[in-house]
Scaffold this motif. Structure first.
Motif, PDB file in Angstrom:
ATOM      1  N   VAL A 103      -0.879   0.695  -6.448  1.00 36.56           N
ATOM      2  CA  VAL A 103      -1.755   1.368  -5.482  1.00 36.56           C
ATOM      3  C   VAL A 103      -1.549   2.871  -5.602  1.00 36.56           C
ATOM      4  CG1 VAL A 103      -2.301   1.645  -3.030  1.00 36.56           C
ATOM      5  CG2 VAL A 103      -1.544  -0.565  -3.880  1.00 36.56           C
ATOM      6  N   THR A 104      -2.642   3.629  -5.549  1.00 33.94           N
ATOM      7  CA  THR A 104      -2.537   5.093  -5.512  1.00 33.94           C
ATOM      8  C   THR A 104      -3.035   5.588  -4.154  1.00 33.94           C
ATOM      9  OG1 THR A 104      -4.712   5.301  -6.544  1.00 33.94           O
ATOM     10  CG2 THR A 104      -2.798   5.383  -8.006  1.00 33.94           C
ATOM     11  N   LEU A 105      -2.555   6.765  -3.766  1.00 37.86           N
ATOM     12  CA  LEU A 105      -2.871   7.327  -2.457  1.00 37.86           C
ATOM     13  C   LEU A 105      -3.653   8.618  -2.582  1.00 37.86           C
ATOM     14  CD1 LEU A 105       0.720   6.961  -0.944  1.00 37.86           C
ATOM     15  CD2 LEU A 105      -1.176   5.362  -0.668  1.00 37.86           C
ATOM     16  N   THR A 106      -4.387   8.956  -1.532  1.00 37.11           N
ATOM     17  CA  THR A 106      -5.010  10.277  -1.412  1.00 37.11           C
ATOM     18  C   THR A 106      -4.160  11.080  -0.448  1.00 37.11           C
ATOM     19  OG1 THR A 106      -7.203   9.315  -1.747  1.00 37.11           O
ATOM     20  CG2 THR A 106      -7.107  11.539  -0.813  1.00 37.11           C
ATOM     21  N   LEU A 107      -3.411  12.024  -0.991  1.00 37.22           N
ATOM     22  CA  LEU A 107      -2.475  12.796  -0.176  1.00 37.22           C
ATOM     23  C   LEU A 107      -3.133  14.081   0.284  1.00 37.22           C
ATOM     24  CD1 LEU A 107       0.702  12.282  -2.394  1.00 37.22           C
ATOM     25  CD2 LEU A 107      -0.044  10.951  -0.431  1.00 37.22           C
ATOM     26  N   ALA A 208      -9.491   1.115   7.347  1.00 42.00           N
ATOM     27  CA  ALA A 208     -10.285   0.645   6.216  1.00 42.00           C
ATOM     28  C   ALA A 208     -10.022   1.462   4.958  1.00 42.00           C
ATOM     29  CB  ALA A 208     -11.773   0.693   6.581  1.00 42.00           C
ATOM     30  N   VAL A 209      -9.782   2.774   5.099  1.00 45.41           N
ATOM     31  CA  VAL A 209      -9.548   3.662   3.953  1.00 45.41           C
ATOM     32  C   VAL A 209      -8.304   3.214   3.183  1.00 45.41           C
ATOM     33  CG1 VAL A 209      -9.104   6.058   3.286  1.00 45.41           C
ATOM     34  CG2 VAL A 209     -10.597   5.569   5.227  1.00 45.41           C
ATOM     35  N   TYR A 210      -7.337   2.691   3.890  1.00 44.18           N
ATOM     36  CA  TYR A 210      -6.080   2.314   3.253  1.00 44.18           C
ATOM     37  C   TYR A 210      -5.949   0.789   3.151  1.00 44.18           C
ATOM     38  CZ  TYR A 210      -4.937   7.166   4.271  1.00 44.18           C
ATOM     39  OH  TYR A 210      -4.955   8.534   4.334  1.00 44.18           O
ATOM     40  N   GLY A 211      -7.097   0.115   3.027  1.00 51.90           N
ATOM     41  CA  GLY A 211      -7.124  -1.344   3.015  1.00 51.90           C
ATOM     42  C   GLY A 211      -6.254  -1.960   1.933  1.00 51.90           C
ATOM     43  N   ARG A 212      -6.298  -1.419   0.711  1.00 57.01           N
ATOM     44  CA  ARG A 212      -5.522  -1.987  -0.398  1.00 57.01           C
ATOM     45  C   ARG A 212      -4.025  -1.856  -0.143  1.00 57.01           C
ATOM     46  NH1 ARG A 212      -6.279  -3.534  -5.715  1.00 57.01           N
ATOM     47  NH2 ARG A 212      -4.588  -3.025  -7.167  1.00 57.01           N
ATOM     48  N   LEU A 213      -3.616  -0.685   0.353  1.00 58.92           N
ATOM     49  CA  LEU A 213      -2.201  -0.451   0.650  1.00 58.92           C
ATOM     50  C   LEU A 213      -1.723  -1.407   1.751  1.00 58.92           C
ATOM     51  CD1 LEU A 213       0.399   1.204   0.322  1.00 58.92           C
ATOM     52  CD2 LEU A 213      -0.533   2.848   1.964  1.00 58.92           C
ATOM     53  N   LEU A 217       1.255  -4.369   1.596  1.00 57.77           N
ATOM     54  CA  LEU A 217       2.354  -4.410   2.566  1.00 57.77           C
ATOM     55  C   LEU A 217       2.374  -5.728   3.334  1.00 57.77           C
ATOM     56  CD1 LEU A 217       2.104  -0.771   3.977  1.00 57.77           C
ATOM     57  CD2 LEU A 217       4.129  -1.730   2.870  1.00 57.77           C
ATOM     58  N   VAL A 218       1.219  -6.088   3.889  1.00 60.24           N
ATOM     59  CA  VAL A 218       1.141  -7.321   4.690  1.00 60.24           C
ATOM     60  C   VAL A 218       1.352  -8.546   3.808  1.00 60.24           C
ATOM     61  CG1 VAL A 218      -0.351  -8.747   6.143  1.00 60.24           C
ATOM     62  CG2 VAL A 218      -0.338  -6.265   6.436  1.00 60.24           C
ATOM     63  N   GLY A 219       0.794  -8.508   2.583  1.00 63.03           N
ATOM     64  CA  GLY A 219       0.966  -9.619   1.642  1.00 63.03           C
ATOM     65  C   GLY A 219       2.433  -9.857   1.309  1.00 63.03           C
ATOM     66  N   CYS A 220       3.171  -8.781   1.054  1.00 65.75           N
ATOM     67  CA  CYS A 220       4.605  -8.892   0.766  1.00 65.75           C
ATOM     68  C   CYS A 220       5.348  -9.492   1.957  1.00 65.75           C
ATOM     69  CB  CYS A 220       5.197  -7.516   0.445  1.00 65.75           C
ATOM     70  SG  CYS A 220       4.781  -6.875  -1.171  1.00 65.75           S
ATOM     71  N   MET A 221       5.033  -9.003   3.146  1.00 64.81           N
ATOM     72  CA  MET A 221       5.742  -9.476   4.343  1.00 64.81           C
ATOM     73  C   MET A 221       5.424 -10.940   4.636  1.00 64.81           C
ATOM     74  SD  MET A 221       5.542  -6.079   6.777  1.00 64.81           S
ATOM     75  CE  MET A 221       5.917  -4.460   6.089  1.00 64.81           C
ATOM     76  N   VAL A 364       3.286  11.257   2.311  1.00 63.30           N
ATOM     77  CA  VAL A 364       3.265   9.790   2.297  1.00 63.30           C
ATOM     78  C   VAL A 364       3.722   9.249   3.651  1.00 63.30           C
ATOM     79  CG1 VAL A 364       4.137   7.727   1.138  1.00 63.30           C
ATOM     80  CG2 VAL A 364       3.707   9.799  -0.177  1.00 63.30           C
ATOM     81  N   VAL A 365       4.694   9.926   4.256  1.00 63.64           N
ATOM     82  CA  VAL A 365       5.125   9.548   5.605  1.00 63.64           C
ATOM     83  C   VAL A 365       3.943   9.642   6.568  1.00 63.64           C
ATOM     84  CG1 VAL A 365       6.658  10.122   7.546  1.00 63.64           C
ATOM     85  CG2 VAL A 365       7.515  10.251   5.198  1.00 63.64           C
ATOM     86  N   GLY A 366       3.123  10.696   6.394  1.00 63.70           N
ATOM     87  CA  GLY A 366       1.914  10.861   7.218  1.00 63.70           C
ATOM     88  C   GLY A 366       0.961   9.696   7.051  1.00 63.70           C
ATOM     89  N   VAL A 367       0.794   9.225   5.797  1.00 63.88           N
ATOM     90  CA  VAL A 367      -0.045   8.053   5.531  1.00 63.88           C
ATOM     91  C   VAL A 367       0.536   6.838   6.252  1.00 63.88           C
ATOM     92  CG1 VAL A 367      -0.813   6.421   3.747  1.00 63.88           C
ATOM     93  CG2 VAL A 367      -0.890   8.896   3.309  1.00 63.88           C
ATOM     94  N   GLY A 368       1.873   6.733   6.224  1.00 61.79           N
ATOM     95  CA  GLY A 368       2.544   5.626   6.903  1.00 61.79           C
ATOM     96  C   GLY A 368       2.236   5.589   8.380  1.00 61.79           C
ATOM     97  N   PHE A 369       2.185   6.765   9.015  1.00 64.05           N
ATOM     98  CA  PHE A 369       1.868   6.805  10.442  1.00 64.05           C
ATOM     99  C   PHE A 369       0.425   6.389  10.714  1.00 64.05           C
ATOM    100  CE2 PHE A 369       5.668   9.600  10.888  1.00 64.05           C
ATOM    101  CZ  PHE A 369       6.298   8.876  11.889  1.00 64.05           C
ATOM    102  N   ILE A 370      -0.485   6.679   9.769  1.00 66.00           N
ATOM    103  CA  ILE A 370      -1.896   6.305   9.941  1.00 66.00           C
ATOM    104  C   ILE A 370      -2.046   4.782   9.946  1.00 66.00           C
ATOM    105  CG2 ILE A 370      -4.187   6.359   8.862  1.00 66.00           C
ATOM    106  CD1 ILE A 370      -3.465   9.178   7.837  1.00 66.00           C
ATOM    107  N   ILE A 371      -1.342   4.118   9.020  1.00 61.87           N
ATOM    108  CA  ILE A 371      -1.458   2.658   8.929  1.00 61.87           C
ATOM    109  C   ILE A 371      -0.409   1.956   9.792  1.00 61.87           C
ATOM    110  CG2 ILE A 371      -2.417   2.764   6.605  1.00 61.87           C
ATOM    111  CD1 ILE A 371       0.361   1.889   5.572  1.00 61.87           C
ATOM    112  N   GLY A 372       0.333   2.734  10.580  1.00 59.45           N
ATOM    113  CA  GLY A 372       1.446   2.197  11.358  1.00 59.45           C
ATOM    114  C   GLY A 372       1.075   1.093  12.315  1.00 59.45           C
ATOM    115  N   VAL A 373      -0.158   1.122  12.827  1.00 56.37           N
ATOM    116  CA  VAL A 373      -0.564   0.110  13.805  1.00 56.37           C
ATOM    117  C   VAL A 373      -0.484  -1.290  13.195  1.00 56.37           C
ATOM    118  CG1 VAL A 373      -3.044   0.243  13.281  1.00 56.37           C
ATOM    119  CG2 VAL A 373      -2.290  -0.476  15.550  1.00 56.37           C
ATOM    120  N   ILE A 374      -0.715  -1.405  11.879  1.00 57.52           N
ATOM    121  CA  ILE A 374      -0.592  -2.686  11.185  1.00 57.52           C
ATOM    122  C   ILE A 374       0.777  -2.817  10.528  1.00 57.52           C
ATOM    123  CG2 ILE A 374      -1.465  -4.117   9.294  1.00 57.52           C
ATOM    124  CD1 ILE A 374      -3.325  -4.054  11.654  1.00 57.52           C
ATOM    125  N   GLN A 375       1.164  -1.785   9.753  1.00 57.22           N
ATOM    126  CA  GLN A 375       2.430  -1.819   8.996  1.00 57.22           C
ATOM    127  C   GLN A 375       3.631  -2.041   9.907  1.00 57.22           C
ATOM    128  OE1 GLN A 375       4.365   1.480   9.194  1.00 57.22           O
ATOM    129  NE2 GLN A 375       6.106   0.267   8.552  1.00 57.22           N
TER     130      GLN A 375
END
Length: 410
Positions: A103-107, A208-213, A217-221, A364-375
């Motif tokens: 997976v690649t990110l838009t930073l 939705a923007v970070y759906g693949r990421l 994460l959810v798949g691994c868990m 990347v930590v900032g991205v983590g906070f965006i998807i935090g509600v699921i992650q």
């Protein structure tokens, strides 16, 4: 009204929680502004759990150790081994999944105002200082390592006191456990408020923007919860693991998913251990300890987001570095609770293995906070439910071993 209340309480807690989820979802989608007051239920529920959990842990551990009879065996050594294996395998699963589905990110933006640890030494140092924290500070700040340390010391010191003192400690433990049961009965209302708040605040579009990421994460868990952990349980107990696995996910993981706090879920796990008939001397220590060091979900988050950063920057990853990342993710995850910000703030530490600059890692930590509600929800559900799973596994494995010895003698 009284009859309705009695009938409501006769419905199983899990079914009442599901009703709370559905109501929260409907209110968030249909009348988000008019029902904004619903969020207070979520805040009160999590606040009440967090308030009672440190006191519960302190008295349960003190009483368990003070009342412990010499010669009676506990399973702490086996449980610690299970915690370590589970976290290490979680890091390995995350690394393999990231190699298979890169997976690649838009930073674009960082996480301002946060300061990650500079190295593994700082993480371990934080954990050691938490062990010797002032007991009052430990209770106020929910520092479970400090609470556990003082509870163990006081429990051992009170071991040779009179039976009256031990009975008094037992009465305190029972009273606090009763308070916890009252709080847990409010879970349907609390989770309704948490669901409402999560949907109104974050919505679905931001994710939705970070759906693949999120899928990785959810798949691994899910793979760890439904394949890896059951396999570990089967190896130890030689029994079908899924009745136990599904029960802990339903009764512990579901609550942890919505509270997003391992600390807040300690009372829920304690009650589940009691319902499973586990040894109180063991789970009184293993559950709060697991909330501190058993962090399979955190290992997944650290490994996946680190490798996503590496792929984004076009850095080649060799086998030995990937293997080292598994270990670093597992060790860092065990220290996540000792660092403000949890697992996300340990991503820069893992990124440093690949020479990734700190300013990029913080994006990347900032991205983590965006998807935090699921992650964060999935991470906490996996972490917390595994505490009960491995505690029960160690006890069932011991029973199997003792039964084998008895049958051999006879």
């Amino acid at each position: 009204m009284k009859d309705l209340f009695v009938k409501w309480n006769q419905v199983s807690l899990v079914k009442r929680i599901v009703i709370g989820i559905i109501v929260g979802l409907i209110l968030a989608v249909t009348v988000p502004k008019a029902a904004s007051w619903v969020t207070i239920f979520g805040s009160l529920f999590v606040g009440a759990l967090k308030a009672v959990a440190p006191v519960l842990v302190l008295f349960l551990v003190i009483h368990a150790l003070a009342a412990h009879k010499s010669g009676k065996k506990t399973n702490m050594k086996s449980i610690l081994v299970l915690y370590a294996i589970g976290t290490l395998l979680a890091g390995a699963v995350a690394v393999v999944a990231s190699f298979m589905f890169p997976v690649t990110l838009t930073l674009t933006a960082g996480a301002d105002g946060l300061s990650p640890p500079e190295g593994i030494v700082e993480v371990l140092e934080t954990l050691l200082f938490n062990l010797v924290a002032n007991p009052i500070d430990a209770l106020i700040n929910a520092n479970y390592l400090g609470i556990l340390m003082w509870a163990v010391v006081l429990g051992l010191a009170l071991k040779n006191t009179s039976q009256n003192t031990k009975d008094m400690l037992g009465s305190f433990s029972s009273a606090i456990t009763k308070v916890v049961q009252w709080v847990i009965q409010l879970a349907p209302l609390g989770i309704m408020g948490l669901v409402f708040d999560a949907i109104v605040t974050s919505g679905f579009s931001a994710l939705a923007v970070y759906g693949r990421l999120i899928a990785i994460l959810v798949g691994c868990m899910l793979f760890i919860a439904l394949v890896v952990n059951p396999l570990i349980v089967f190896i130890y107990t030689r029994k079908n693991p899924y009745p136990l696995v599904l029960r802990v996910l339903r009764e512990s993981g579901l609550t942890a998913f919505f509270t997003r706090s391992s600390a807040a879920n300690i009372p829920v796990n304690m009650r589940l251990c009691e319902k499973l008939g586990l040894d109180e001397d063991t789970y009184a220590v293993s559950i709060p300890l697991g909330a501190t060091i058993n962090m399979a979900g955190a290992a997944v988050t650290i490994a996946v987001l680190t490798l996503a950063t590496v792929y984004t920057l076009g850095i080649e990853v060799d086998f030995m570095t990937a293997l080292l990342l598994c270990v670093v993710a597992a060790v860092s995850a065990a220290g996540a609770s000792g660092v403000a910000g949890g697992s996300l703030l340990l991503i820069p530490l893992a990124c440093s293995l690949f020479g990734v600059p700190n300013d990029i890692a913080m994006q990347v930590v900032g991205v983590g906070f965006i998807i935090g509600v699921i992650q964060d929800s999935c991470e906490t559900a996996l972490n917390s439910s595994s505490d009960v799973l491995f505690t029960a596994t160690a006890e069932h494995a011991r029973e199997r071993k003792e039964g084998k010895i008895v049958s051999m003698k006879s």
